[in-house]
Design a protein around this motif. Structure first.
Motif, PDB file in Angstrom:
ATOM      1  N   MET A 222     -75.546  -5.672   0.788  1.00 44.26           N
ATOM      2  CA  MET A 222     -75.191  -6.455   1.966  1.00 44.26           C
ATOM      3  C   MET A 222     -75.241  -5.630   3.255  1.00 44.26           C
ATOM      4  O   MET A 222     -75.608  -6.145   4.316  1.00 44.26           O
ATOM      5  CB  MET A 222     -73.781  -6.990   1.778  1.00 44.26           C
TER       6      MET A 222
ATOM      7  N   ALA B 267     -78.085  -5.699   5.727  1.00 40.48           N
ATOM      8  CA  ALA B 267     -78.268  -7.027   6.298  1.00 40.48           C
ATOM      9  C   ALA B 267     -77.257  -7.280   7.411  1.00 40.48           C
ATOM     10  O   ALA B 267     -77.580  -7.883   8.436  1.00 40.48           O
ATOM     11  CB  ALA B 267     -78.135  -8.079   5.216  1.00 40.48           C
TER      12      ALA B 267
ATOM     13  N   LEU C  87     -78.558  -5.323  10.485  1.00 42.76           N
ATOM     14  CA  LEU C  87     -79.733  -5.937  11.086  1.00 42.76           C
ATOM     15  C   LEU C  87     -79.361  -7.276  11.702  1.00 42.76           C
ATOM     16  O   LEU C  87     -79.721  -7.573  12.849  1.00 42.76           O
ATOM     17  CB  LEU C  87     -80.807  -6.123  10.010  1.00 42.76           C
ATOM     18  N   GLY C  88     -78.597  -8.078  10.943  1.00 39.53           N
ATOM     19  CA  GLY C  88     -78.254  -9.415  11.405  1.00 39.53           C
ATOM     20  C   GLY C  88     -77.475  -9.402  12.707  1.00 39.53           C
ATOM     21  O   GLY C  88     -77.790 -10.147  13.632  1.00 39.53           O
TER      22      GLY C  88
ATOM     23  N   TRP D   3     -79.595  -8.487  15.620  1.00 34.95           N
ATOM     24  CA  TRP D   3     -80.507  -9.595  15.874  1.00 34.95           C
ATOM     25  C   TRP D   3     -79.794 -10.685  16.683  1.00 34.95           C
ATOM     26  O   TRP D   3     -80.322 -11.218  17.647  1.00 34.95           O
ATOM     27  CB  TRP D   3     -80.956 -10.170  14.539  1.00 34.95           C
TER      28      TRP D   3
ATOM     29  N   GLY E 142     -71.997  -2.529   9.176  1.00 39.13           N
ATOM     30  CA  GLY E 142     -73.196  -2.292   8.367  1.00 39.13           C
ATOM     31  C   GLY E 142     -73.348  -0.818   8.028  1.00 39.13           C
ATOM     32  O   GLY E 142     -73.571  -0.441   6.878  1.00 39.13           O
TER      33      GLY E 142
ATOM     34  N   SER F  55     -84.446  -2.097   1.865  1.00 40.65           N
ATOM     35  CA  SER F  55     -83.106  -1.999   2.444  1.00 40.65           C
ATOM     36  C   SER F  55     -83.033  -0.812   3.397  1.00 40.65           C
ATOM     37  O   SER F  55     -82.344  -0.876   4.420  1.00 40.65           O
ATOM     38  CB  SER F  55     -82.043  -1.900   1.360  1.00 40.65           C
TER      39      SER F  55
ATOM     40  N   MET G  43     -84.631  -2.096   6.511  1.00 38.44           N
ATOM     41  CA  MET G  43     -83.768  -2.910   7.362  1.00 38.44           C
ATOM     42  C   MET G  43     -82.939  -2.036   8.290  1.00 38.44           C
ATOM     43  O   MET G  43     -82.754  -2.351   9.470  1.00 38.44           O
ATOM     44  CB  MET G  43     -82.860  -3.789   6.496  1.00 38.44           C
TER      45      MET G  43
END
Lengths: 328, 591
Positions: free
Chosen positions: A77, A80, A83-84, A87, A121, A225, A228
């Motif tokens: 996770m 992500a 990155l999320g 973003w 993250g 990963s 990412m």
């Protein structure tokens, strides 16, 4: 029609951000090559830009190895999350008048919130790897990012006080006469330095200092990963540059050099052009910084943050408040 | 006994002999004349510690540094005239800066009773040297704090430098790596703090043991340092070496005198012909060869160019390890310029193996002077430029000033030589103080630091680059004419002009080329100021075509040993700064 336009904007920003990050991987290597008396990737396609595609293909097809000793769900996770959240932060950026996903009235706070999310993250990636190098990297990044977050936010408050709004569109529009870099110079410097620390780029790349920690928090990551994290990091550079542009350098504001054509939508193009040029300038500056600076020690970084940057920010706030009060 | 040795015999004994004889009237001191005229004494096992203690502390002009400690298997040595019986000999080599003189103390041991008391309480750096002697010869050091293997892995059988240990893989059983063996080897790599007298926790805090290496970006080769961490603060450290051990000393006993030269290049692989120099000079000393002036100047020129190369590598990695990534590319670009000169002169790059016994391989090619002149004119400006971008950078200074300090006494105690010693303010350089190979004819300054920290160690090297360029320029301006090889029957390969005219020369040529030369029996050691410190070759010839014992004393071995001392209480990042400022080349440590 409106829905299509909105979707277009959303996907445009999503893909645009990734593309910018991807091209940045190539751009950075070419620029470093230029500054370090060497070539950099120059073989694939024009000026070697095809290396971006080659790298992406390689990343996609590499084995995504999850270490048996890792905490699997969190390990998967963590990239992500990073990155999320970066973003998401692009959603509030006004690229040109009307070209933005959403104009939140708390746009700045949204950006701050998202960049704080990105810390999770990094932190979770470092902790869940269950590796000593990753652990130290994760700890360093937690301490570094949390403390730099404090005055990263405070450094923007001067701008908010002048504008009277957290909306980024309003902030850009408020710079019609004078860019905030002039009135909020201290804020700009602090935000810039905090931005480097937030995107952990050299000289503040302590969480992943390769000479000490191999790759820091993402030592154990491989394949996509790792990809990412990589893309997230480059997107972070773009994000910070974009925000410096928006908040301190007038965003899209600039002379409309295509006005003589009389075509209305061309003015949006020039606005975006100015925005991109300013952002590219700061991106290049980040790259140059990487070529030019050694890395301070961890405790030196922290004391720089708390003993110099924080007082500077507070001073900036007090002075800005005083001047504003005097004006009214 | 050969003529050279008798010649030394007739000289008076050195001054230290009288001093020792007066002080230790009750001890049998046997003086051994050696070809290198280095005062050498045999002392009994019961009293040698007193002699060493006297030499280190009580003497008016003390020998504060244990420069080298090595063993020797004398069981099959034939030329031992006048020496006490010994199967295994432990050799202590001390260095005095005040006297500008060395002394060698030998202790004889028998095969069945090869135990000797440790001197690690007198000289702290004896710790690793004694472990090495135990590892290589099986000599036991009584009272040693942690006598375990150092260069070979813990599961190794036998002691490699004993004469009965095979030197070639073909003399052993074929090697197969079974599951169990692999398990065993991997298990042997696991770090056990208890073996090093460390505790896993203190009160409620549990320490973290961080393995830096054997493969790590800043371990500069295969080297492991285990850090005992409290947070990010280093409580203690255990450096572990031997991953790069190739048995160079054993190969020296197998290769002919001539064919060992390429192996020396690879001892300190960043310094190329710098390694050839002490080796060929030691052989020449044994053979009694005087080299012509042109050879001396060619050698000094090439050696100083390699000093620049090595220091450029150091400087680049030093900056890179504190995070300044660009300088390494600049440094390697300019290093490449020197390599182009080497390509033109020798055809090789990093390991030209260019020196020969009695000369160099070939004369300088036409046009060499233009290349070298271009370089000496180009380089000083570049050094100033690099100085500005790297050494004068405030962040770099913050990372290195005051980090990893050792005092002058500590430096001498731990056998630090070269730039690391001069960084503490001790003004001592073998090129000037023991001018070897023609250095007395050159004009250069010895840079000296004052704090003995990482920054000074780097700054001294930076200034040495400038001085080396100066020396190269003098070589260029004053290159003497003459032969590039000594006119001596033991020169290898021998002069060929007359081989087709008289049978005597033809036979000499044939024998010296096919077997290699037979070097007269004797002992000689030669020390040079190498790039990282003092590098010595201590050769023992038994009058044959190969060396009987080749002892290679390398500087980095000593420097690595003191890492724990200077890292305690600092942070992980400082350890990286210390490592890179030490200028480690693991091949130089492990040989």
């Amino acid at each position: 029609m409106e829905i299509i336009l909105a979707l277009l904007k959303v996907f445009g920003v999503l893909i645009g951000a990734v593309l910018a990050a991807a091209v940045l991987t190539w751009y950075e290597r070419r620029m470093l090559g230029l500054w370090q008396d060497r070539l950099g990737p120059n073989r694939v396609w024009f000026f070697g830009i095809g290396i971006v595609v080659a790298d992406m293909l390689k990343m996609f097809f590499k084995d995504d190895w999850i270490p048996p000793f890792a905490d699997k769900p969190i390990f998967v996770m963590a990239p992500a999350i990073m990155l999320g959240s970066i973003w998401m932060a692009f959603a509030v950026v006004p690229f040109a008048p009307g070209i933005h996903v959403i104009d939140l009235n708390v746009g700045l706070l949204f950006f701050m919130g998202m960049s704080s999310m990105a810390v999770y993250g990094v932190l979770l990636g470092g902790l869940s790897s269950n590796s000593k190098f990753a652990l130290i990297g994760g700890l360093r990044s937690a301490a570094q990012m949390v403390s730099y977050e404090v005055f990263m936010g405070l450094s923007l408050m001067g701008v908010v006080m002048i504008t009277g709004s957290f909306s980024l569109v309003k902030i850009v529009e408020a710079q019609g006469d004078l860019w905030f870099v002039v009135t909020q110079f201290l804020g700009f410097i602090v935000f810039m330095i905090a931005g480097i620390a937030e995107s952990h780029r050299l000289p503040f790349d302590l969480p992943e200092a390769e000479q000490e920690l191999v790759q820091g928090f993402h030592t154990e990551y491989s394949g996509m990963s790792f990809g990412m994290y990589m893309v997230g990091e480059y997107m972070g550079v773009v994000l910070v540059s974009v925000f410096i542009t928006t908040i301190f350098f007038g965003g899209w504001l600039g002379p409309d050099f295509l006005a003589w054509t009389g075509i209305a939508w061309l003015s949006t193009v020039t606005d975006f052009f100015w925005f991109a040029v300013k952002a590219a300038f700061f991106i290049s500056f980040f790259v140059l910084l990487r070529a030019a600076m050694p890395r301070p020690r961890y405790d030196q970084l922290m004391s720089l943050g708390w003993k110099i940057m924080l007082p500077l920010t507070l001073l900036n706030l007090v002075v800005t408040g005083y001047v504003l009060l005097m004006q009214t | 006994m050969n003529t050279a040795q008798t010649a030394v015999n007739q000289l008076d004994k050195p001054a230290i002999a009288r001093e020792l004889e007066n002080r230790f009237a009750d001890v049998t001191l046997i003086y051994q004349p050696t070809i290198d005229a280095l005062p050498t004494f045999w002392v009994g096992r019961d009293r040698f510690r007193d002699v060493l203690k006297y030499l280190k502390t009580e003497s008016v002009q003390p020998y504060p540094m244990l420069y080298d400690l090595c063993g020797m298997d004398e069981r099959v040595r034939t030329h031992r005239e006048g020496l006490p019986n010994s199967d295994f000999t432990v050799i202590y080599h001390l260095l005095s800066i005040v006297r500008n003189e060395d002394i060698r103390i030998k202790v004889a041991l028998t095969e069945n009773d090869n135990t000797v008391p440790t001197v690690s309480d007198i000289f702290p750096n004896a710790n690793w040297y004694e472990r090495e002697a135990w590892d290589m010869f099986g000599i036991t050091f009584d009272g040693h704090p942690n006598l375990r293997r150092i260069l070979t892995p813990p599961w190794w059988e036998g002691h490699p430098l004993r004469k009965d240990h095979p030197a070639r893989a073909t003399e052993m059983e074929p090697f197969t790596l079974t599951e169990e063996k692999q398990e065993q080897y991997q298990e042997a790599l696991r770090f056990k703090p208890e073996e090093w007298g460390m505790s896993r926790k203190k009160g409620d805090t549990e320490y973290m043991f961080l393995n830096i290496g054997p493969n790590h970006p800043s371990s500069h080769g295969a080297f492991r340092i285990v850090l005992q961490l409290d947070g990010e603060v280093v409580v203690d450290a255990v450096p572990e070496i031997g991953f790069h051990h190739r048995g160079a000393e054993k190969m020296g006993e197998r290769q002919s005198w001539h064919s060992f030269i390429p192996y020396t290049d690879r001892i300190d692989y960043a310094a190329g012909v710098m390694n050839n120099l002490p080796y060929v000079m030691a052989v020449e000393k044994l053979a009694g060869i005087e080299v012509p002036d042109r050879v001396k100047v060619i050698r000094i020129m090439l050696v100083e160019l390699f000093r620049v190369i090595s220091h450029m590598v150091f400087w680049g990695t030093f900056s890179a390890d504190v995070g300044h990534m660009s300088s390494i590319f600049y440094m390697f670009n300019d290093r490449e310029r020197i390599f182009r000169i080497f390509e033109a002169i020798t055809g090789g790059r990093m390991h030209p193996s260019w020196f020969r016994i009695g000369g160099v391989a070939q004369d300088l090619p036409n046009g060499w002077d233009k290349m070298v002149r271009d370089f000496v004119e180009w380089m000083p400006g570049r050094v100033d430029h690099f100085d500005k971008i790297s050494m004068q950078n405030t962040v770099l200074q913050k990372r290195t000033v005051g980090i990893g300090i050792y005092t002058q006494e500590e430096a001498l105690d731990w056998g630090v030589t070269g730039p690391g010693l001069r960084a503490t303010g001790i003004d001592y350089d073998f090129r000037r103080d023991r001018a070897y190979g023609g250095y007395d004819q050159f004009d250069f300054d010895i840079p000296v630091g004052s704090n003995g920290d990482c920054y000074d160690r780097a700054a001294v090297r930076v200034e040495e680059v400038r001085q080396s360029v100066r020396i190269v320029k003098q070589c260029l301006d004053n290159m003497p004419e003459g032969p590039y090889k000594a006119d001596h029957p033991l020169t290898t390969p021998p002069p060929k002009e007359r081989t087709m005219r008289d049978i005597e020369t033809l036979i000499h040529h044939f024998v010296n080329v096919s077997w290699g030369p037979v070097i007269p029996a004797g002992e000689a050691s030669v020390t040079v100021e190498a790039t990282k410190g003092n590098n010595s070759y201590y050769l023992t010839s038994d009058g044959s075509t190969t060396s009987y014992r080749t002892r290679i004393r390398t500087p980095t071995f000593a420097h690595l040993q003191m890492l724990p001392l200077i890292s305690r209480g600092l942070m992980v990042q400082d350890v990286v700064a210390i490592l890179c400022a030490t200028d480690i080349v693991m091949a130089d440590v492990d040989r």
